[in-house]
Design a protein around this motif. Sequence first.
Motif, PDB file in Angstrom:
ATOM      1  N   SER A 168       0.827  -1.217   0.000  1.00  0.00           N
ATOM      2  CA  SER A 168       0.000   0.000   0.000  1.00  0.00           C
ATOM      3  C   SER A 168       0.859   1.263   0.000  1.00  0.00           C
ATOM      4  N   ASP A 169       2.131   1.153   0.467  1.00  0.00           N
ATOM      5  CA  ASP A 169       3.027   2.320   0.443  1.00  0.00           C
ATOM      6  C   ASP A 169       3.373   2.717  -0.990  1.00  0.00           C
ATOM      7  N   LEU A 170       3.277   1.746  -1.894  1.00  0.00           N
ATOM      8  CA  LEU A 170       3.690   2.013  -3.272  1.00  0.00           C
ATOM      9  C   LEU A 170       2.524   2.489  -4.140  1.00  0.00           C
ATOM     10  N   LEU A 171       1.305   2.445  -3.608  1.00  0.00           N
ATOM     11  CA  LEU A 171       0.144   2.759  -4.439  1.00  0.00           C
ATOM     12  C   LEU A 171      -0.200   4.243  -4.420  1.00  0.00           C
ATOM     13  N   MET A 172      -0.834   4.682  -5.519  1.00  0.00           N
ATOM     14  CA  MET A 172      -1.271   6.079  -5.617  1.00  0.00           C
ATOM     15  C   MET A 172      -2.492   6.323  -4.725  1.00  0.00           C
ATOM     16  N   GLU A 173      -3.278   5.254  -4.525  1.00  0.00           N
ATOM     17  CA  GLU A 173      -4.484   5.396  -3.723  1.00  0.00           C
ATOM     18  C   GLU A 173      -4.137   5.691  -2.265  1.00  0.00           C
ATOM     19  N   ILE A 174      -5.076   6.340  -1.602  1.00  0.00           N
ATOM     20  CA  ILE A 174      -4.877   6.669  -0.192  1.00  0.00           C
ATOM     21  C   ILE A 174      -5.420   5.508   0.644  1.00  0.00           C
ATOM     22  N   PHE A 175      -4.560   4.931   1.497  1.00  0.00           N
ATOM     23  CA  PHE A 175      -4.970   3.833   2.372  1.00  0.00           C
ATOM     24  C   PHE A 175      -4.957   4.319   3.809  1.00  0.00           C
ATOM     25  N   LEU A 176      -6.084   4.223   4.480  1.00  0.00           N
ATOM     26  CA  LEU A 176      -6.149   4.637   5.882  1.00  0.00           C
ATOM     27  C   LEU A 176      -6.801   3.526   6.687  1.00  0.00           C
ATOM     28  N   LEU A 177      -6.260   3.286   7.876  1.00  0.00           N
ATOM     29  CA  LEU A 177      -6.857   2.275   8.737  1.00  0.00           C
ATOM     30  C   LEU A 177      -7.120   2.922  10.084  1.00  0.00           C
ATOM     31  N   THR A 178      -8.345   2.797  10.562  1.00  0.00           N
ATOM     32  CA  THR A 178      -8.650   3.341  11.892  1.00  0.00           C
ATOM     33  C   THR A 178      -9.038   2.190  12.818  1.00  0.00           C
TER      34      THR A 178
END
Length: 485
Positions: A168-178
Amino acid sequence: MIESTLEQLCNLYTDLTSEEVEILKNVSSTLQLYADLNNAYMFIDCKMRDSEHAIVVAEAFSKSSETIYENSVVGKIVFDSFEPGVFYSYRTGKKSLNSHAVTQEGKSVDQSVIPIKNKMHQVIGVLISEKEIFKHLPFSDSHKNVSFGQEELSAIFSGSPNEMPMISDLLMEIFLLTDKNNRLIYANPAGVNFITEMSQMNEIRNQNILELLPFIQPIYDFKEDVFIFDLTVDRKNLIVKKVRMRDKEQLKGTLLIIQDVTELRTKEKELMMKSVFIKEIHHRVKNNLQTVASLLRLQMRKGFPEESKVYFEDTLNRIYSISSVYEIILANTDADDEDVNIIELTKKVSSTMVLNEIHKKINLIIQTNGNKILTTSRKAVSIALIINELVQNSLKHAFPEDSHGEIEVSFYSSKDFLELHIFDNGVGISKPKSSLGLEIVHNLVMNDLNGEFRYLPVEQGTHAVITFPISSEVVIYYEKENTDS
Ligand SMILES: Nc1ncnc2c1ncn2[C@@H]1O[C@H](COP(=O)(O)OP(=O)(O)OP(=O)(O)O)[C@@H](O)[C@H]1O
Ligand SMILES: [Mg+2]
């Protein structure tokens, strides 16, 4: 009348006819049998009206099977990005087999999808069978999957978590986990940038996401565990995917995947504006041509030497042929469709001329030989003028007043060339003395179509042939043989 849930859902959310709903009801009446037989979960999903998504309209599960779904999923919305197999079957009408598919509830399952079709073989729904994959089972490679190799991937990462970045660090998309208290416990680099930009806060770790991004509130409030939202915030167009993770009923956390589609939407708008603009220009060209034609007709009514009349009529015919091209483009239902169907254009131009020739009985035959020819407006204008001149010549010179005859326009195509034949069974050309008409044809064929114009020797009448190369501007489709007259 008592409506079943399936019927209610179909009527509320889909465009299916009552006949199609009956087909689905028949399939749904057997769901329980198949669920018991295969120890599986069975569903029927249908595409929703005016939407890219689908909806679950029926379900059945074997009493003895492990529970994949905590609650009934009838009435739930199904998204393409979560259930690619379902949409693959919809799009292609084919069966889809996915081992290790992930359900919208986050469970790993073996999923089979087959399309349910109506009498016209159109897909009206899909039948889905899902079986949970138990952890002790070895990874089965028997089915090709939408994604594969999860074991290998996790082995690579579990060995050296600090040496390699997370995917997920390499993707353009924003990944958020709460976490369960909505505190931000993971953000990939794109996510960190996004939150710092939107919230103007530097310290974001472990902060409440709803304080950092207040516009997310309705998404967190929305009761569905899995959902896709379209949001517009500060002129940004966002697609937000929300996945709530639960252990039994207990909320463990929420994953947000956010795509910034602002640039894409701006490009879409620009393209739309461009095609509207081009359409408007076509309209103006057509209207201007009609104005020129009206001015000429007005001049003709004002009275002038009888011998000039024929020149005015020739000119009017030429103007009409050009404006036919724009009428065809403007009648295209697809706003982006700039191509002109040459067969349609030929019919339009030549039949109008034949109908105007009231003193002769002429049979017009248009022979497509299975060709459907599409070309650009520039080439179409040349072809319209060429057909106008040659058909006009046949009408004018081949048949004496009050006689009858036949004019045939045919299209032949080879791999590289298109041939346009114009034939009449009239008096024939004794010695073609080129006037303006044939000069126009010669010029257009040579300069615009890069082709060749000649007359073929025939026993009776006149046979003109135009040959020109098929290029990126001239596309030919082969259709069923037909003859129009
Ligand atoms: N299909 C035909 N049958 C018989 N004669 C023809 C045919 N096509 C052309 N011709 C002869 O060739 C001549 C030249 O044709 P062309 O189209 O160049 O001029 P036009 O038709 O006389 O005038 P315009 O310039 O208005 O077209 C015609 O005058 C006619 O004598
Ligand atoms: Mg002529």
